[in-house]
Design an enzyme around this catalytic site. Sequence first.
Site, mmCIF file in Angstrom:
data_model
loop_
_atom_site.group_PDB
_atom_site.id
_atom_site.type_symbol
_atom_site.label_atom_id
_atom_site.label_comp_id
_atom_site.label_asym_id
_atom_site.label_seq_id
_atom_site.Cartn_x
_atom_site.Cartn_y
_atom_site.Cartn_z
ATOM 1 C CG HIS A 142 -1.842 59.594 17.437
ATOM 2 N ND1 HIS A 142 -2.558 58.421 18.307
ATOM 3 C CD2 HIS A 142 -0.622 59.528 17.795
ATOM 4 C CE1 HIS A 142 -1.855 58.075 18.711
ATOM 5 N NE2 HIS A 142 -0.538 58.283 18.772
ATOM 6 C CB CYS A 175 -4.744 58.359 20.603
ATOM 7 S SG CYS A 175 -5.427 59.522 19.188
#
Length: 532
Positions: free
Chosen positions: A63, A135
């Site tokens: 992430h 993301c």
Amino acid sequence: LLSISVIFLPSSSIASKAIGPSPHYSSTMTEVKLAVYDLSHGLARSLSAQFLGPAHAIDIVPHTALLAFGREYYFGGGIQNCTHGEFTAYSGLMPIEIQSLGHTTLTQQHFEAWCTTVGASEFAPESYDLLQHNCNTFSNVAATQGLGLSRGVPQWILDVPGRFLTSPMGQMIRPILDNMQLQGPGRVGGGYQRPGMPMSTPAPAPAAAAAAAMDNPWANIPAKKTTDEIKTPILNSHCKPLLSADINTVKICVTKLVAAAEGEESGNAQKILDELAPLLLDPKYPLPHEALEHSAPFLLLNLAPESSKSVLNAVYSLMLLRLIVLHSAADDGARIVLSEIIGIIGGRLIKSTKENDEMFGNHAIRSMAWCTLSNATGTDFGASFLRQDLALRSGLVDAALLDISLSQQPRVEVRQSALAFLYNVAHDLSVSPKGDDTKDELSDTVVTLLCGMIEGIDEESNSTARLRRLLIVGKTLKPNHGQNIDVAAKSLVNDLGFVEVIASLRSSNSAGEDNDAKTAKGVATEICLLLS
């Protein structure tokens, strides 16, 4: 997936060049950084090879977010921003790496205007896809387009979803992941969170809360539950290590090794092996250092990479070494020699999985090497030695898992011997007391064993190899000689959807089945009872 944050830090010492008074540019340059997180909390590195296969293994579940202007910008349920500390407190994630992407002359107002217009349309909440529009996609586009940098998210991060999706496991659980997304404290009303608006800190969303607890997803499950009502007589009967203790080959091995020696070496071999042979014929005789100080080096020399000895010499030497490691040590000197035998043979097996080793690539030598280590692991000394050298044990487990794969190892005798070693590892784990810090969770070794045994078990055509795989699963589910069930292990097998695979092994054409095939069906039936 890996979350990258970009951090912008003002740099008053670097003046912009030929920018003019445009409100979109600052008279100083701002550093932009990328924050990289691992959503798996380290589990991906230890488990992905087993779940996804070696060709699709990943080190982290990434992430990313951008850190700039004292804020952290990321995509999850819309474009969000908050302070770096707020995201960490909310998600329970700490970045594993923060790297500089460069400096921008664009202002915070310009970038946030981009987020509310171009960015908001391309990264609306409903456009989020955990694997293909996440993301990391946002961090890359925001860095290169929103901030005008020449460098974005590293390609290896952007490639992680593709590696996952091309694996059989990835394709299987893709539908489950389609509706998942990481959220944080910085979004209001389903869109972009503008600076200056009140920053709420709600209770963690289910996905974030799960991520915060992922050090071991089965850690908080009560480890034991009595199962007196579930009868597993076949599993209960397999309560001892698998050992190769046949001593009838000692004489032939000594004769062949002496005959292969030349000149003066022949006399030395005769003397060394004549002293050793009688001791090996008595399994209960503790071996003193004097009995091993010459015989062990002589036998191990036949396994040396540069040895000019024949394959048969190596096999005969290993056949004697497999008996040596079954004996207890009479003194510290003998214990050191036994440790060296385990370490040298184990090291060669591990090394041969990573680079070409002509000798240990031979199926007869490899099979007997695993047999030797299996015997060692089945003794109190050998098991204790491997418990103390966890790196060696872990490396051997990984090497053995490669050697039980039908696609990697077509020779059934090698698969059987490697499984005997893994069975004895599982046996030791099942009878060894757990420390207080691990008693309520599965160790990495147990997870690796469970996944490795079930993966491809329905493709194993050899009944003995299949039986040993099932026994390892059963021993892990119901350790301590069948007194209790390990609920964490049961949860893992169920969560990974392996129940149907084991259930399919209960019924097959019984015509011409040998005893191991029939026993395997009985063990599969008992395992299904434990999993129900």
